[in-house]
Write a protein that holds these residues in place. Structure first.
Motif, PDB file in Angstrom:
ATOM      1  N   GLY A  69       0.818  -1.200   0.000  1.00 18.29           N
ATOM      2  CA  GLY A  69       0.000   0.000   0.000  1.00 18.29           C
ATOM      3  C   GLY A  69       0.855   1.254   0.000  1.00 18.29           C
ATOM      4  N   ALA A  70       0.392   2.292  -0.694  1.00 12.61           N
ATOM      5  CA  ALA A  70       1.167   3.534  -0.775  1.00 12.61           C
ATOM      6  C   ALA A  70       1.311   4.200   0.588  1.00 12.61           C
ATOM      7  N   GLU A  71       0.410   3.895   1.526  1.00 11.09           N
ATOM      8  CA  GLU A  71       0.455   4.515   2.848  1.00 11.09           C
ATOM      9  C   GLU A  71       1.228   3.684   3.866  1.00 11.09           C
ATOM     10  N   ASP A  72       1.705   2.497   3.472  1.00 14.62           N
ATOM     11  CA  ASP A  72       2.448   1.665   4.425  1.00 14.62           C
ATOM     12  C   ASP A  72       3.707   2.395   4.883  1.00 14.62           C
ATOM     13  N   ALA A  73       4.013   2.265   6.156  1.00 18.43           N
ATOM     14  CA  ALA A  73       5.118   3.031   6.740  1.00 18.43           C
ATOM     15  C   ALA A  73       6.492   2.500   6.342  1.00 18.43           C
ATOM     16  N   ASP A  74       6.604   1.202   6.044  1.00 20.98           N
ATOM     17  CA  ASP A  74       7.926   0.603   5.842  1.00 20.98           C
ATOM     18  C   ASP A  74       8.256   0.329   4.372  1.00 20.98           C
ATOM     19  N   VAL A  75       7.598   1.045   3.459  1.00 16.16           N
ATOM     20  CA  VAL A  75       7.915   0.830   2.043  1.00 16.16           C
ATOM     21  C   VAL A  75       9.218   1.516   1.678  1.00 16.16           C
ATOM     22  N   ASN A  76       9.893   0.965   0.648  1.00 14.81           N
ATOM     23  CA  ASN A  76      11.140   1.554   0.157  1.00 14.81           C
ATOM     24  C   ASN A  76      10.911   2.589  -0.927  1.00 14.81           C
ATOM     25  N   LEU A  77       9.704   2.587  -1.506  1.00 17.27           N
ATOM     26  CA  LEU A  77       9.424   3.467  -2.633  1.00 17.27           C
ATOM     27  C   LEU A  77       7.920   3.583  -2.823  1.00 17.27           C
ATOM     28  N   VAL A  78       7.465   4.779  -3.197  1.00 21.69           N
ATOM     29  CA  VAL A  78       6.101   4.977  -3.685  1.00 21.69           C
ATOM     30  C   VAL A  78       6.219   5.568  -5.084  1.00 21.69           C
ATOM     31  N   ALA A  79       5.608   4.907  -6.083  1.00 19.57           N
ATOM     32  CA  ALA A  79       5.777   5.349  -7.470  1.00 19.57           C
ATOM     33  C   ALA A  79       4.551   4.963  -8.283  1.00 19.57           C
ATOM     34  N   PRO A  80       4.306   5.647  -9.422  1.00 23.35           N
ATOM     35  CA  PRO A  80       3.157   5.328 -10.275  1.00 23.35           C
ATOM     36  C   PRO A  80       3.419   4.092 -11.136  1.00 23.35           C
ATOM     37  N   ILE A  81       2.365   3.349 -11.412  1.00 24.58           N
ATOM     38  CA  ILE A  81       2.471   2.179 -12.289  1.00 24.58           C
ATOM     39  C   ILE A  81       2.593   2.647 -13.735  1.00 24.58           C
ATOM     40  N   TYR A  82       3.542   2.097 -14.447  1.00 24.85           N
ATOM     41  CA  TYR A  82       3.751   2.420 -15.855  1.00 24.85           C
ATOM     42  C   TYR A  82       3.055   1.409 -16.766  1.00 24.85           C
ATOM     43  N   SER A  83       3.121   0.122 -16.392  1.00 23.59           N
ATOM     44  CA  SER A  83       2.443  -0.916 -17.176  1.00 23.59           C
ATOM     45  C   SER A  83       2.145  -2.119 -16.289  1.00 23.59           C
ATOM     46  N   VAL A  84       1.121  -2.878 -16.691  1.00 25.38           N
ATOM     47  CA  VAL A  84       0.734  -4.108 -16.004  1.00 25.38           C
ATOM     48  C   VAL A  84       0.614  -5.200 -17.064  1.00 25.38           C
ATOM     49  N   GLU A  85       1.380  -6.302 -16.905  1.00 24.51           N
ATOM     50  CA  GLU A  85       1.412  -7.372 -17.901  1.00 24.51           C
ATOM     51  C   GLU A  85       1.121  -8.704 -17.223  1.00 24.51           C
ATOM     52  N   LEU A  86      -0.020  -9.271 -17.530  1.00 23.02           N
ATOM     53  CA  LEU A  86      -0.361 -10.594 -17.012  1.00 23.02           C
ATOM     54  C   LEU A  86       0.323 -11.659 -17.858  1.00 23.02           C
ATOM     55  N   THR A  87       1.137 -12.497 -17.226  1.00 28.48           N
ATOM     56  CA  THR A  87       1.839 -13.560 -17.958  1.00 28.48           C
ATOM     57  C   THR A  87       1.188 -14.913 -17.769  1.00 28.48           C
ATOM     58  N   GLY A  88       0.150 -14.985 -16.958  1.00 31.78           N
ATOM     59  CA  GLY A  88      -0.525 -16.245 -16.695  1.00 31.78           C
ATOM     60  C   GLY A  88      -0.348 -16.643 -15.250  1.00 31.78           C
ATOM     61  N   GLU A  89       0.872 -17.053 -14.895  1.00 36.20           N
ATOM     62  CA  GLU A  89       1.118 -17.486 -13.525  1.00 36.20           C
ATOM     63  C   GLU A  89       1.378 -16.318 -12.578  1.00 36.20           C
ATOM     64  N   ASN A  90       1.728 -15.149 -13.125  1.00 36.31           N
ATOM     65  CA  ASN A  90       1.922 -13.961 -12.298  1.00 36.31           C
ATOM     66  C   ASN A  90       1.738 -12.709 -13.152  1.00 36.31           C
ATOM     67  N   THR A  91       1.946 -11.557 -12.526  1.00 40.59           N
ATOM     68  CA  THR A  91       1.769 -10.277 -13.215  1.00 40.59           C
ATOM     69  C   THR A  91       3.051  -9.469 -13.085  1.00 40.59           C
ATOM     70  N   LEU A  92       3.547  -8.952 -14.215  1.00 49.71           N
ATOM     71  CA  LEU A  92       4.715  -8.074 -14.197  1.00 49.71           C
ATOM     72  C   LEU A  92       4.238  -6.630 -14.131  1.00 49.71           C
ATOM     73  N   VAL A  93       4.698  -5.920 -13.121  1.00 51.64           N
ATOM     74  CA  VAL A  93       4.292  -4.537 -12.899  1.00 51.64           C
ATOM     75  C   VAL A  93       5.527  -3.654 -13.033  1.00 51.64           C
ATOM     76  N   SER A  94       5.484  -2.690 -13.941  1.00 49.21           N
ATOM     77  CA  SER A  94       6.594  -1.748 -14.121  1.00 49.21           C
ATOM     78  C   SER A  94       6.226  -0.402 -13.518  1.00 49.21           C
ATOM     79  N   LEU A  95       7.171   0.178 -12.782  1.00 47.80           N
ATOM     80  CA  LEU A  95       6.975   1.467 -12.125  1.00 47.80           C
ATOM     81  C   LEU A  95       7.933   2.488 -12.698  1.00 47.80           C
ATOM     82  N   GLN A  96       7.518   3.747 -12.700  1.00 47.45           N
ATOM     83  CA  GLN A  96       8.394   4.829 -13.128  1.00 47.45           C
ATOM     84  C   GLN A  96       9.296   5.228 -11.970  1.00 47.45           C
ATOM     85  N   LEU A  97      10.597   5.237 -12.254  1.00 52.45           N
ATOM     86  CA  LEU A  97      11.567   5.572 -11.213  1.00 52.45           C
ATOM     87  C   LEU A  97      12.666   6.443 -11.807  1.00 52.45           C
TER      88      LEU A  97
END
Length: 353
Positions: free
Chosen positions: A282-310
Motif C-alpha cells: 500500500g502507498a500509505e504503508d510506513a515501511d515501504v522503500n518506494l512509492v511510485a506510479p504504475i507504468y504498465s501491467v502485464e499478465l503472464t498467466g502465472e503472475n503479473t509483471l508490474v513496471s513502475l516509473q523511477l
C-alpha cells in the motif's frame, strides 16, 4: 568420451580480437553452454574446436591430444548448425546416414545405427520422407540424428533451436537434455538465449567481448552474479539495475531508499534486485522503500509483471496473477533487502557488504 581444454586461446581477425586469452575446461560428459550476446566470441570459440577456425595463439585439447592444426575430419567432433543444413534431395534416412556412408560403414551396421538413432529422436516412421515434407522441429531432429549417429567424442551445437517457434523450442530443449543424459557425450552448446542456458546446462560460461565474465552452474550464475553484465543478462525479466549513491550503507535514488547495506559508501553505485524480490504494498504503508506510479501491467498467466516509473527508468516487480493495479496508480514497494546486490558503477564488479 572426452574433455575439452582451452589454454590461453586467442583469435584475431586482423586487428579485431574475437576471443581473448580464453581458459576453460569442459569436463567429460558435461553439457556446457557458452552464453552471450551476438559478437561476444562464443561461436568463434566453438568453431575453433571444430577446426573451422584456427586459434591465433594458445592451445586446444581434446583429452590429452592437442588439436591445433588437426584437420576437422580427424577431430571426431559432430556439429549441429543454426540452419539445418540438410541435403534436400536425400531422404531422412540418407541424411542421417551420410556420415556413415562417407566412412564406408558396412550395410548391416549402417541400417542398424540409423534405425537406432531414428528411434531415439522419434523419426523412425519418417525415414523415407524428404526434408521439404517435414516440419521445422522434425528437420532439426534430423540434423541432431545426423550428429548422433557418428557417436563422436564431442557434440558442438551452434544455436540449433533459434529457427523454431516458442512451443517447439520448449519441446526440443527437453529432448536435447534427455538425449545428452542418455548418450553421455561431452557437449558444447552456443546460445544467446538465457532460458536455454538455464534449462540445459550443467555449467554456463557467460561471455562478453571475447572473455568469460563468469563460469558456474545455472543456479550460481542466477543467484550470485559477479558483474553488472552477468546480472543484467541473466533473468527474464532481467534484474532491476538502478544507479544511485550509497552513503553509510543506505542506497538512495529518485525516491527509492534501501538501508541495511553494511557500511558501504559508493558515489557511483548500482543497486540490483530481481523482480521476484520486489513486492507491491500500500502507498500509505510506513515501511515501504518506494512509492511510485504504475507504468504498465502485464499478465503472464502465472503472475503479473508490474513496471513502475523511477527517475527516468523503469523498475519491474513480479506480483500475484490476481494483482488489480491500474496504470498511473501510485503504489508502495518493499524490497527484500537480503536479496539485493550492490555493484560499483566504475569497475562493474559486485561489492560485498
Amino acid at each position: 568420451m572426452a574433455s575439452v581444454t582451452f589454454t590461453n586461446v586467442s583469435k584475431k581477425f586482423g586487428e579485431f580480437i574475437a576471443v581473448a586469452d580464453f581458459n576453460l575446461e569442459v569436463r567429460d560428459k558435461e553439457f556446457l553452454v557458452l552464453l552471450g550476446p551476438s559478437g561476444c566470441g562464443k561461436t568463434t570459440t566453438m568453431r575453433m574446436v571444430a577446426g573451422l577456425e584456427e586459434a591465433t595463439s594458445g592451445d586446444i585439447y581434446i583429452d590429452a591430444e592437442r588439436i591445433n592444426g588437426v584437420l576437422p575430419k580427424y577431430r571426431d567432433v559432430a556439429m549441429v548448425f543454426q540452419s539445418y543444413a540438410l541435403y534436400p534431395h536425400l531422404s531422412v534416412e540418407d541424411n542421417i546416414g551420410y556420415p556413415l556412408k562417407i566412412r564406408k560403414v558396412p550395410p548391416a551396421e549402417y541400417k542398424r545405427r540409423i534405425a537406432e538413432v531414428a528411434r531415439r529422436v522419434e523419426l523412425d516412421t519418417m525415414l523415407s520422407r524428404l526434408p521439404k515434407e517435414l516440419s521445422g522441429g522434425q528437420r532439426q531432429r534430423v540434423a541432431l540424428a545426423r550428429a548422433i549417429v557418428r557417436t563422436p567424442r564431442v557434440f558442438l551445437m551452434d544455436e540449433p533451436l533459434s529457427n523454431l517457434d516458442a512451443k517447439l523450442r520448449t519441446q526440443m530443449r527437453a529432448e536435447l537434455k534427455h538425449l545428452q543424459h542418455e548418450l553421455q557425450v561431452t557437449t558444447i552448446y552456443v546460445t544467446h538465449d538465457q532460458i536455454e542456458a538455464m534449462t540445459l546446462a550443467h555449467r554456463v560460461a557467460v561471455m562478453n567481448k571475447g572473455v568469460i565474465e563468469q563460469l558456474g552452474t545455472p543456479r550460481e550464475i542466477y543467484n550470485d552474479p559477479r558483474t553488472l553484465f552477468v546480472a543484467g543478462f541473466i533473468g527474464s525479466p532481467p534484474m532491476n539495475l538502478i544507479p544511485g549513491e550509497v552513503t553509510n550503507g543506505v542506497f538512495v535514488r529518485a525516491g527509492l531508499r534501501v538501508a541495511g547495506l553494511g557500511r558501504a559508501n559508493i558515489s557511483s553505485a548500482v543497486l540490483g534486485v530481481r523482480p521476484e524480490d520486489v513486492h507491491a504494498a500500500g502507498a500509505e504503508d510506513a515501511d515501504v522503500n518506494l512509492v511510485a506510479p504504475i507504468y504498465s501491467v502485464e499478465l503472464t498467466g502465472e503472475n503479473t509483471l508490474v513496471s513502475l516509473q523511477l527517475g527516468g527508468q523503469l523498475m519491474t516487480l513480479r506480483a500475484d496473477k490476481n494483482f488489480a493495479g491500474q496504470i498511473d496508480q501510485r503504489i508502495g514497494v518493499k524490497v527484500a533487502t537480503d536479496r539485493v546486490f550492490l555493484f560499483d558503477g566504475g569497475t562493474q564488479y559486485r561489492v560485498d557488504f
